[in-house]
Design an enzyme around this catalytic site. Structure first.
Site, PDB file in Angstrom:
ATOM      1  N   ALA A  87       0.807  -1.044  -0.099  1.00 47.49           N
ATOM      2  CA  ALA A  87      -0.065   0.006  -0.025  1.00 47.49           C
ATOM      3  C   ALA A  87       0.970   1.547   0.013  1.00 47.49           C
ATOM      4  O   ALA A  87       1.751   1.405   0.933  1.00 47.49           O
ATOM      5  CB  ALA A  87      -0.837   0.292   1.267  1.00 47.49           C
ATOM      6  N   VAL A  88       0.528   2.029  -0.815  1.00 46.19           N
ATOM      7  CA  VAL A  88       1.237   3.579  -1.036  1.00 46.19           C
ATOM      8  C   VAL A  88       0.095   4.551  -0.802  1.00 46.19           C
ATOM      9  O   VAL A  88      -0.922   4.312  -1.578  1.00 46.19           O
ATOM     10  CB  VAL A  88       2.095   3.608  -2.377  1.00 46.19           C
ATOM     11  CG1 VAL A  88       2.639   5.007  -2.396  1.00 46.19           C
ATOM     12  CG2 VAL A  88       3.196   2.705  -2.155  1.00 46.19           C
ATOM     13  N   GLU A 126      -1.272 -12.062  -5.492  1.00 46.32           N
ATOM     14  CA  GLU A 126      -2.596 -12.052  -6.156  1.00 46.32           C
ATOM     15  C   GLU A 126      -2.808 -10.441  -6.550  1.00 46.32           C
ATOM     16  O   GLU A 126      -2.579  -9.733  -5.419  1.00 46.32           O
ATOM     17  CB  GLU A 126      -3.659 -12.463  -5.434  1.00 46.32           C
ATOM     18  CG  GLU A 126      -3.734 -13.997  -5.417  1.00 46.32           C
ATOM     19  CD  GLU A 126      -3.375 -14.535  -4.119  1.00 46.32           C
ATOM     20  OE1 GLU A 126      -3.223 -13.704  -3.164  1.00 46.32           O
ATOM     21  OE2 GLU A 126      -3.159 -15.515  -3.858  1.00 46.32           O
ATOM     22  N   ASN A 170      -6.961  -3.792 -11.673  1.00 50.09           N
ATOM     23  CA  ASN A 170      -5.706  -2.932 -11.189  1.00 50.09           C
ATOM     24  C   ASN A 170      -4.609  -2.884 -12.118  1.00 50.09           C
ATOM     25  O   ASN A 170      -3.400  -3.205 -11.561  1.00 50.09           O
ATOM     26  CB  ASN A 170      -5.294  -3.334  -9.729  1.00 50.09           C
ATOM     27  CG  ASN A 170      -4.468  -2.278  -8.864  1.00 50.09           C
ATOM     28  OD1 ASN A 170      -4.025  -1.482  -9.643  1.00 50.09           O
ATOM     29  ND2 ASN A 170      -4.588  -2.598  -7.735  1.00 50.09           N
ATOM     30  N   TYR A 203       4.394  -4.161 -10.900  1.00 47.00           N
ATOM     31  CA  TYR A 203       4.983  -5.647 -10.834  1.00 47.00           C
ATOM     32  C   TYR A 203       5.631  -6.220 -12.030  1.00 47.00           C
ATOM     33  O   TYR A 203       6.691  -6.665 -12.091  1.00 47.00           O
ATOM     34  CB  TYR A 203       3.772  -6.717 -10.768  1.00 47.00           C
ATOM     35  CG  TYR A 203       2.921  -6.436  -9.167  1.00 47.00           C
ATOM     36  CD1 TYR A 203       3.655  -5.765  -8.164  1.00 47.00           C
ATOM     37  CD2 TYR A 203       1.574  -6.546  -9.138  1.00 47.00           C
ATOM     38  CE1 TYR A 203       2.809  -5.514  -6.985  1.00 47.00           C
ATOM     39  CE2 TYR A 203       0.934  -6.058  -8.032  1.00 47.00           C
ATOM     40  CZ  TYR A 203       1.494  -5.741  -6.882  1.00 47.00           C
ATOM     41  OH  TYR A 203       1.084  -5.396  -5.683  1.00 47.00           O
TER      42      TYR A 203
END
Length: 139
Positions: A59-60, A92, A97, A104
């Site tokens: 999370a950012v 996952e 998204n 990634y």
């Protein structure tokens, strides 16, 4: 970061999958298999079991994105997982998204599967998760 701070940031970042509670973070942090990496406005939670690592969540803060924090967290994940004996990793990610998937892929992850209707949105709809893997045995 405390479990409360992790849950607060996670809630600012996610609706699908649902944000995790402070109690869930506390449970993960209580496990010797898990590790937490932090940045000023972000974090990554991972775990290693045998020779396989799992990126549990990253999370950012939305206000701090596109400044390299996610890439630094992913790099730290790979280094930490390798140091703990992992040779491969998986995660996952929601099929919709695209920004996370791009992050990634830039870090060397590739799509290897799909979990149909894995996530459930607040409105009751289901969303697929892409399974992505990364070979940690090189570089």
């Amino acid at each position: 970061m405390t479990p409360d701070a992790l849950a607060d940031l996670h809630a600012r970042c996610f609706t699908t999958p649902r944000p995790w509670s402070a109690a869930e973070f506390a449970d993960f942090l209580g496990s010797p298999l898990c590790f937490l990496l932090t940045e000023p406005a972000g974090f990554l939670l991972g775990r290693v079991i045998a020779d396989e690592a799992e990126l549990l969540t990253i999370a950012v803060d939305p206000a701090a994105r596109r400044q390299g924090m996610g890439a630094r967290l992913l790099s730290g994940f790979a280094a930490t997982a390798k140091a703990r004996g992992a040779s491969c990793a998986f995660l996952e990610v929601a099929a919709t998204n695209a920004p996370a998937q791009a992050l990634y892929r830039q870090a060397g992850w590739r799509e290897t599967g799909r979990r149909r209707a894995y996530y459930h949105a607040p409105d009751g709809t289901a969303e697929d998760a892409l399974v992505m893997t990364c070979d940690l045995s090189h570089g």
